[in-house]
Write a protein that holds these residues in place. Structure first.
Motif, mmCIF file in Angstrom:
data_model
loop_
_atom_site.group_PDB
_atom_site.id
_atom_site.type_symbol
_atom_site.label_atom_id
_atom_site.label_comp_id
_atom_site.label_asym_id
_atom_site.label_seq_id
_atom_site.Cartn_x
_atom_site.Cartn_y
_atom_site.Cartn_z
ATOM 1 N N ARG A 1 -1.896 -7.358 -4.495
ATOM 2 C CA ARG A 1 -2.882 -7.287 -3.564
ATOM 3 C C ARG A 1 -3.986 -8.135 -3.699
ATOM 4 O O ARG A 1 -4.912 -8.523 -3.036
ATOM 5 C CB ARG A 1 -3.230 -5.861 -2.973
ATOM 6 N N ARG A 2 -4.282 -8.042 -5.237
ATOM 7 C CA ARG A 2 -5.576 -9.138 -5.611
ATOM 8 C C ARG A 2 -5.189 -10.339 -5.455
ATOM 9 O O ARG A 2 -5.964 -11.305 -5.133
ATOM 10 C CB ARG A 2 -5.667 -8.668 -7.129
ATOM 11 N N LEU B 1 0.838 -1.258 -0.061
ATOM 12 C CA LEU B 1 -0.038 0.116 0.020
ATOM 13 C C LEU B 1 0.939 1.315 0.110
ATOM 14 O O LEU B 1 0.345 2.379 -0.187
ATOM 15 C CB LEU B 1 -0.926 -0.038 1.283
ATOM 16 N N ASP B 2 2.093 1.049 0.203
ATOM 17 C CA ASP B 2 2.964 2.201 0.527
ATOM 18 C C ASP B 2 4.439 1.453 -0.089
ATOM 19 O O ASP B 2 4.775 0.248 -0.014
ATOM 20 C CB ASP B 2 3.072 2.800 1.652
ATOM 21 N N ASP C 1 -1.177 -3.365 -7.312
ATOM 22 C CA ASP C 1 -2.808 -3.756 -7.304
ATOM 23 C C ASP C 1 -2.774 -5.244 -7.669
ATOM 24 O O ASP C 1 -3.555 -5.788 -6.892
ATOM 25 C CB ASP C 1 -3.691 -3.016 -8.294
ATOM 26 N N LYS C 2 -2.178 -5.777 -8.436
ATOM 27 C CA LYS C 2 -2.183 -7.316 -8.671
ATOM 28 C C LYS C 2 -1.678 -7.773 -7.793
ATOM 29 O O LYS C 2 -2.144 -9.159 -7.289
ATOM 30 C CB LYS C 2 -1.536 -7.352 -10.146
ATOM 31 N N LEU D 1 -13.098 -9.455 -8.652
ATOM 32 C CA LEU D 1 -11.843 -8.629 -9.133
ATOM 33 C C LEU D 1 -10.737 -9.487 -10.042
ATOM 34 O O LEU D 1 -10.288 -8.987 -10.954
ATOM 35 C CB LEU D 1 -11.142 -8.180 -8.131
#
Lengths: 222, 395
Positions: free
Chosen positions: A80-81, A56-57, A77-78, A109
């Motif tokens: 975290r998915r 996230l950071d 993003d991927k 998602l």
């Protein structure tokens, strides 16, 4: 084998009046199949480490490396998915989605078709000890323990290799808290996940395979 | 994750909050339409006043004469082609003598012409102060024709021993030095009263114009008055008059008494339209403010409604929803609600007033755009929030 590692990670942010170094030169390698507890006082940098591990950071210095690739050089993003899931003390379920829909969300998602996602979500919910009765209930209609189980089911739905948990039992009574910890332990020991729990509850830390202590942004093995 | 599935689900379950956007957009669309309608109605009234109140104009010399102006053909043509002239009333005169050409020269010729009546061509009977008497079979429209007919004064009939229905021969003369002459035979179809001796002979304008051409003279117009049209744009007409070298008398810019001025008699129109025009001017001037206010409301509403959804945004991001998809989901929700409200506003306007102008339609669309800009800014601003800080906030 290390799946996720911190390499000389530092994180600095500027508040209104001062520059704060939340994490200082932290290095550690996390392995699959183990439960890690990161303990420390409030403001010691535990949550910042979790944020960096979740992608996230990004660190100010050093690298967070997942399966050999620094998070700064991947599609986070991927990541975290598909590879990492986070469980929070406040559950953070979508209030306008039912329990089943909340668990279906990460699957949708990923592009899983609705019918398949529904079946998989139902399976996940049942795997955390809840019954079909909760499927159509909104989060507000569930108890704290049930909400946290739904949050875990949602985390498991995408079959991540790393599960990060921020004070996962903080809002639960002793019995529900113990149940959640048992679920997390079984995920590490039976499903070979890497489970990293941030907590200030020493009783939970005692159940971890490895305890890491954070103090003033520095990380050390307890 | 399908936007087509996520958006309707969110809108339906959000209940009252969805209705807020819908209601705000509906009310603003209705208000903008009503405001636009009020302006349109006054504009219509203004158009009706312009159509019903006659505005006239005439050409005058700087020394105050409305006759003997010698207006060039080019000037008349310029006025007629301007689009501001509904009807032009002209007179055109030529010198000459009654009867056939007489071989005279110098002073004899000038005395003869000076003591002979002038032939005046006119295209309207309004040239006469008192209505002339016209024989049966002819009427006022004779001046609009090119028929070779004329009206003479009662005195002239006696002077030349003529009667109504007789043919009168008139010989037009070019000038004293390089004399050219041309004759025309005119049937006397009426008489008029005149205090002048010799009184002029009146015939259709085209008859005199033809004599000008035969004598190879520049076609000059003696007097000209007009009924104007397009009176909403008289200022444009005034600019055109300057281009046609008319002098603005009020500005006192003329020094040559032969220079011409065009007087527009629009006082009645101005008095009648002043209040309507000032209402339109005021509401139109206020329109941008009203419009920006509505747009601002839309902007603020969308911004606030999106800001309170930060936790939802943070959860989506933490689960790996891309910034683009997050933007599209939030934006589509706001867009659907705003468009729905605006469409309802347009529909209700149509249902009540049976009319909506293109401008009103564009205004409502403009509001929708502003609303969505507000929504976009709010969504983009959310992209800058610390997701972890929101999600780890302890209850």
């Amino acid at each position: 084998m290390s799946i996720l590692s911190l390499k000389d990670v530092s994180y600095t942010y500027k508040s209104r009046y001062q520059t704060v170094q939340a994490v200082k030169n932290a290095s550690y390698s996390f392995q699959q199949g183990k439960v890690y507890a990161i303990v420390g006082k409030s403001g010691s940098g535990k949550t910042t480490v979790l944020s960096l591990l979740a992608g996230l950071d990004l660190p100010s210095d050093g690298q967070v490396v997942y399966n050999g690739t620094p998070t700064g050089k991947m599609d986070r993003d991927k990541y975290r998915r598909e590879d990492v899931a986070v469980i929070y003390q406040a559950y953070n379920l979508f209030p306008l989605l039912t329990a089943l829909e909340n668990v279906m969300y990460p699957l949708e998602l990923k592009g899983v078709k609705a019918k398949e996602a529904r079946a998989k979500a139902a399976e996940m919910i049942e795997s955390v000890g809840l019954t079909e009765e909760v499927f159509k209930r909104y989060p507000a209609m569930l108890s704290g323990g049930e909400q946290q189980r739904i949050a875990i089911a949602r985390a498991l739905a995408a079959q991540p290799k790393v599960i990060l948990a921020d004070e996962p039992t903080g809002n639960l009574d002793t019995e529900n808290g113990a149940n959640i910890v048992n679920i997390l332990k079984s995920l590490a020991h039976e499903k070979n996940c890497c489970v990293i729990i941030v907590t200030h509850d020493l009783a939970i830390a005692e159940q971890a395979d490895v305890v890491l202590r954070m103090q003033d942004g520095e990380m050390a093995t307890a | 994750m399908s936007i087509l599935k996520a958006v309707p689900r969110s809108l339906l379950r959000r209940g009252v909050r969805s209705l807020v956007v819908l209601a705000v957009s509906l009310v603003i669309a209705l208000f903008l339409n009503m405001y636009g309608n009020a302006i349109s109605q006054h504009e219509q009234t203004l158009d009706e006043l312009h159509a019903s109140i006659e505005v006239t104009g005439y050409i005058i010399s700087l020394d105050g004469n409305t006759q003997g102006l010698d207006i060039e053909e080019q000037t008349i043509k310029g006025l007629e082609e301007s689009g501001f002239i509904r009807e032009g009333i002209y007179t055109r005169k030529i010198w000459g003598m009654v009867g056939p050409w007489q071989e005279l020269a110098g002073t004899q010729l000038s005395n003869k012409i000076y003591n002979s009546p002038r032939l005046i061509g006119a295209n309207s009977i309004t040239t006469f102060a008192l209505p002339p008497e016209i024989m049966d079979g002819y009427d006022e429209s004779l001046f609009a024709s090119a028929e070779k007919v004329c009206l003479v004064s009662e005195d002239s009939l006696g002077l030349y021993g003529l009667a109504i229905g007789d043919e009168l021969q008139y010989t037009a003369v070019s000038d004293w030095r390089n004399v050219r002459h041309s004759s025309v035979s005119l049937k006397i179809v009426g008489t008029y009263e005149s205090p002048f001796r010799p009184a002029a002979i009146y015939c259709p304008l085209d008859v005199v114009t033809a004599l000008y051409r035969e004598l190879d003279l520049p076609v000059l117009t003696d007097s000209a008055s007009f009924i104007l049209q397009n009176t909403q744009e008289l200022n444009q007409f005034r600019e055109l008059l300057e281009n046609l070298n008319f002098i603005n008398q009020q500005a006192g810019s003329g020094s040559d008494y032969k220079q011409l001025s065009f007087i527009i008699s629009d006082r009645l129109l101005k008095n009648a339209t002043a209040s309507v025009q000032s209402y339109i001017d005021f509401t139109t001037a206020l329109y941008p403010v009203i419009y920006l206010l509505c747009a601002g409301i839309g902007f603020v509403v969308s911004y606030l409604l999106i800001r309170i959804r930060k936790p939802e945004f943070a959860i989506m991001r933490s689960l790996g929803t891309s910034k683009v998809l997050t933007f599209l989901i939030f934006f589509s929700e706001q867009g659907v609600l705003c468009l729905l409200g605006a469409a309802l506003g347009i529909f209700l306007t149509l249902a009540t007033t049976q009319h909506i102008s293109a401008q009103q339609f564009v205004t409502v669309i403009g509001y929708v755009v502003f609303y969505l800009v507000g929504a976009s800014i709010a969504i983009l601003a959310m992209n800058r929030v610390n997701v972890m800080q929101i999600l780890t906030a302890k209850e």
